[in-house]
Design a protein around this motif. Structure first.
Motif, PDB file in Angstrom:
ATOM      1  N   GLU A 178       1.202  -0.489 -17.377  1.00  0.00           N
ATOM      2  CA  GLU A 178       2.350  -0.078 -16.560  1.00  0.00           C
ATOM      3  C   GLU A 178       1.892   0.496 -15.230  1.00  0.00           C
ATOM      4  N   ASN A 179       0.796   1.315 -15.274  1.00  0.00           N
ATOM      5  CA  ASN A 179       0.252   1.854 -14.018  1.00  0.00           C
ATOM      6  C   ASN A 179      -0.265   0.724 -13.123  1.00  0.00           C
ATOM      7  N   LYS A 180      -0.904  -0.251 -13.794  1.00  0.00           N
ATOM      8  CA  LYS A 180      -1.403  -1.377 -13.020  1.00  0.00           C
ATOM      9  C   LYS A 180      -0.263  -2.174 -12.401  1.00  0.00           C
ATOM     10  N   ILE A 181       0.816  -2.285 -13.178  1.00  0.00           N
ATOM     11  CA  ILE A 181       2.002  -2.981 -12.644  1.00  0.00           C
ATOM     12  C   ILE A 181       2.524  -2.258 -11.414  1.00  0.00           C
ATOM     13  N   GLU A 182       2.562  -0.917 -11.489  1.00  0.00           N
ATOM     14  CA  GLU A 182       3.031  -0.148 -10.333  1.00  0.00           C
ATOM     15  C   GLU A 182       2.103  -0.352  -9.132  1.00  0.00           C
ATOM     16  N   THR A 183       0.774  -0.341  -9.422  1.00  0.00           N
ATOM     17  CA  THR A 183      -0.186  -0.565  -8.329  1.00  0.00           C
ATOM     18  C   THR A 183      -0.006  -1.946  -7.720  1.00  0.00           C
ATOM     19  N   LEU A 184       0.146  -2.948  -8.588  1.00  0.00           N
ATOM     20  CA  LEU A 184       0.343  -4.309  -8.090  1.00  0.00           C
ATOM     21  C   LEU A 184       1.629  -4.433  -7.297  1.00  0.00           C
ATOM     22  N   THR A 189       2.879  -2.016  -5.525  1.00  0.00           N
ATOM     23  CA  THR A 189       2.592  -1.414  -4.205  1.00  0.00           C
ATOM     24  C   THR A 189       1.814  -2.391  -3.324  1.00  0.00           C
ATOM     25  N   ILE A 190       0.775  -3.018  -3.944  1.00  0.00           N
ATOM     26  CA  ILE A 190      -0.030  -3.983  -3.174  1.00  0.00           C
ATOM     27  C   ILE A 190       0.824  -5.160  -2.742  1.00  0.00           C
ATOM     28  N   LYS A 199       3.975  -5.166  -2.170  1.00  0.00           N
ATOM     29  CA  LYS A 199       4.845  -4.745  -1.076  1.00  0.00           C
ATOM     30  C   LYS A 199       4.082  -4.703   0.247  1.00  0.00           C
ATOM     31  N   GLU A 200       2.830  -4.166   0.188  1.00  0.00           N
ATOM     32  CA  GLU A 200       2.009  -4.115   1.405  1.00  0.00           C
ATOM     33  C   GLU A 200       1.723  -5.527   1.914  1.00  0.00           C
ATOM     34  N   LEU A 201       1.401  -6.433   0.975  1.00  0.00           N
ATOM     35  CA  LEU A 201       1.128  -7.812   1.392  1.00  0.00           C
ATOM     36  C   LEU A 201       2.364  -8.467   1.991  1.00  0.00           C
ATOM     37  N   GLU A 202       3.500  -8.191   1.416  1.00  0.00           N
ATOM     38  CA  GLU A 202       4.736  -8.737   1.988  1.00  0.00           C
ATOM     39  C   GLU A 202       4.954  -8.214   3.401  1.00  0.00           C
ATOM     40  N   ASN A 203       4.653  -6.907   3.590  1.00  0.00           N
ATOM     41  CA  ASN A 203       4.775  -6.336   4.946  1.00  0.00           C
ATOM     42  C   ASN A 203       3.791  -6.990   5.906  1.00  0.00           C
ATOM     43  N   LYS A 204       2.534  -7.197   5.404  1.00  0.00           N
ATOM     44  CA  LYS A 204       1.535  -7.838   6.258  1.00  0.00           C
ATOM     45  C   LYS A 204       1.944  -9.267   6.599  1.00  0.00           C
ATOM     46  N   ILE A 205       2.460  -9.976   5.605  1.00  0.00           N
ATOM     47  CA  ILE A 205       2.896 -11.356   5.866  1.00  0.00           C
ATOM     48  C   ILE A 205       3.996 -11.380   6.909  1.00  0.00           C
ATOM     49  N   ALA A 206       4.902 -10.431   6.787  1.00  0.00           N
ATOM     50  CA  ALA A 206       5.979 -10.371   7.782  1.00  0.00           C
ATOM     51  C   ALA A 206       5.421 -10.070   9.171  1.00  0.00           C
TER      52      ALA A 206
END
Length: 568
Positions: free
Chosen positions: A136-142, A144-145, A147-154
């Motif tokens: 579950e923690n890994k899911i939360e980390t993924l 977050t990552i 979301k960051e990648l989506e922001n970077k792609i944008a």
């Protein structure tokens, strides 16, 4: 939370539930049996307690019966029957107790085993719960990552859009600049053609002026001869005719001779390290030196002392040779960094492309160190290199227009006119070139590698330094034959580019060269005898130059020292 996150979360939870269900199914019967055994154990304990109470009660009744054994026979008989009945019940109850105790032991053992199994399953379940928490923690980390990648792609998509807009704008600017460049190139070509025409006109005018000047001088000489014929000079017949001839010969020698230098009048430090080259300007006002410090230094001689008036920088290795074009006010310097550079003597800087005068500043194309470079006619330079080639450069076109393949490393070269070149090589040959043809016109083979070449003032004689034989050869350029050899015990060239020179007078009265032990030897070109051995240097003498009027001689060695010699 996005739809993708919800789908991922549900998929992971479903997979965890399925795995938990599949792992707990094999132990379902064990857990159910354990529960039944626990209930049966409780029931058996209750029955044992009841039997114990019955046993106590029977024992109490037995005691009471024994006390009342003194009663009548009938009573005794009844009591005995009753006692036997109770004894049988007691035995039966004891057997049941024993059986129940055995069953209790078995059930207890099963309970212990089931407890152990249950504990293992609890531990396994705890481990899986920890893994679930980690996942579950890994899911939360993924998330977050993600979301960051989506922001970077944008952001990248936005930047890509900006770059596309900039690319379109730059292409428009490039097309506009290209049109301007083509227009400027056409204008430059027109200006260049006009400049060439103007230069040709100026050369033609100068040639006509020289012809008129020569005609004027001829007319003046004729007038003087006619005037001399009409004049009468008294001649004493008693005078010795031999003395008159000697006087005429003395006058002739005085007209063409230069003084024999014999004393060091001034010493100074030139370039740092070895001084490979020295060259006087044609007017004799200043000279240039170049060497291991990668600079060409300009010097002026005032009141018997030298004054540093400027430095020409830009070379990336030792300067090997220097030549001066007085007409176009240029200095050419070759270097061990495989290049030849041009400087303006006005501003002491590398010449940049600036129209129709001196458009080239660096000539690159050789693949090894360039040991010699000379101006060839108008706005041309020829260079000789250790890559076994000679290259002719057109300074107006800013390019190499001819490559001559010599087959051997070139140590030095001289030019006779705008088309003729003479080069000296390590394969012991001197080659005569016409740049209009590829192969050399002729060759002269000597007994050692050629370290330097020099041409006399009248262009009729060539001086070659031979390192392996430790001598100098004078060659008649009209017949391509060796005419004289100059030797000395003190003469031994210290480098493959050690130079030897003619004196600047028309009769090249003296020949001068430096030796590895620091000696400077001067020969008489007519008699081939050594006129003077000058000793002042403490290192090998590499380069030397005579003043254009022959007033003094400058020699330079491998330890930055320069000596000015004069007649005292």
């Amino acid at each position: 939370m996005t739809v993708i996150d919800s789908l991922i979360r549900n998929e992971i939870l479903n997979s965890i539930k399925e795995r938990n269900k599949s792992e707990s199914r094999p132990h379902y019967h064990i857990i159910k049996s354990h529960s039944k055994l626990a209930e049966l154990n409780i029931t058996l304990k209750q029955e044992i307690n009841e039997l114990k109470m019955d046993n106590q009660r029977l024992i109490q009744e037995n005691l009471e019966l024994r006390k009342s054994s003194g009663s009548g026979i009938t009573t005794t008989t009844l009591s005995v029957d009753k006692y036997q009945l109770f004894e049988e019940k007691l035995l039966k109850a004891q057997e049941e107790v024993i059986d129940l105790q055995k069953r209790l032991v078995d059930q207890t053992q099963q309970v212990i085993s089931l407890n152990k199994t249950l504990k293992e399953k609890d531990d396994e379940l705890s481990t899986k719960e920890v893994k679930i928490l980690e996942l579950e923690n890994k899911i939360e980390t993924l998330k977050t990552i993600n979301k960051e990648l989506e922001n970077k792609i944008a952001a990248c998509e936005e930047q890509l859009k900006v770059w596309k807009d900039e690319k379109v704008e730059i292409e428009l600017q490039y097309n506009c600049l290209l049109q301007k460049f083509n227009k400027a190139k056409e204008e430059y070509q027109q200006i260049l053609n006009a400049s060439l025409r103007f230069r040709e006109e100026q050369i033609e005018k100068m040639n006509k002026f020289n012809e008129l000047e020569a005609e004027r001088i001829q007319l003046k000489l004729k007038e003087e001869l006619l005037k001399a014929q009409t004049d009468f000079t008294h001649v004493n017949l008693n005078d010795n005719p031999m003395s008159a001839a000697a006087s005429n010969q003395s006058l002739k020698m005085h007209a063409y001779s230069i003084p024999l230098v014999n004393k060091a009048v001034y010493k100074f430090d030139c370039n740092e390290g070895e001084v490979n080259a020295i060259k006087y300007h044609r007017n004799g006002k200043y000279f240039a030196t170049g060497g291991g410090d990668r600079k060409i230094k300009l010097w002026e001689l005032k009141d018997g002392k030298t004054e540093h008036i400027g430095s020409l920088i830009g070379s990336n290795a030792s300067v090997a040779s220097i030549d001066i074009d007085s007409e176009n006010n240029l200095i050419a310097g070759t270097s061990f960094d495989f290049a030849c550079r041009l400087w303006s003597m006005n501003d002491h800087r590398l010449r940049l492309s600036s129209g129709d005068v001196q458009p080239t500043h660096t000539l690159t194309g050789h693949t090894n160190k360039v040991l010699s470079g000379k101006f060839l006619g108008v706005m041309k330079v020829v260079t000789g290199s250790y890559d076994r080639t000679l290259k002719v450069w057109d300074l107006m076109q800013k390019a190499c227009i001819k490559t001559l393949f010599a087959g051997s490393s070139c140590n030095d070269l001289v030019t006779l006119d705008s088309q003729s070149i003479i080069s000296g090589h390590l394969d012991k040959k001197i080659r005569f070139w016409d740049i209009r043809m590829d192969p050399p016109q002729s060759e002269i083979s000597l007994q050692g590698k050629i370290t330097s070449l020099d041409i006399s003032s009248n262009r009729n004689y060539l001086l070659a330094s031979i390192r392996d034989e430790n001598c100098l050869k004078m060659i008649d350029t009209r017949m391509n034959q060796v005419t004289e050899t100059f030797c000395c015990e003190d003469y031994r060239p210290g480098f493959d580019w050690a130079r030897a020179i003619f004196s600047p007078d028309m009769d090249h009265q003296f020949i001068c060269a430096g030796s590895a032990d620091g000696s400077v030897i001067i020969w008489n070109s007519a008699s081939t005898k050594v006129e003077k051995v000058l000793k002042e240097h403490n290192a090998s003498v590499i380069s030397l130059a005579w003043h254009p009027q022959g007033h003094h001689l400058i020699t330079c060695d491998a330890k930055k020292k320069a000596v000015i010699w004069a007649c005292k």
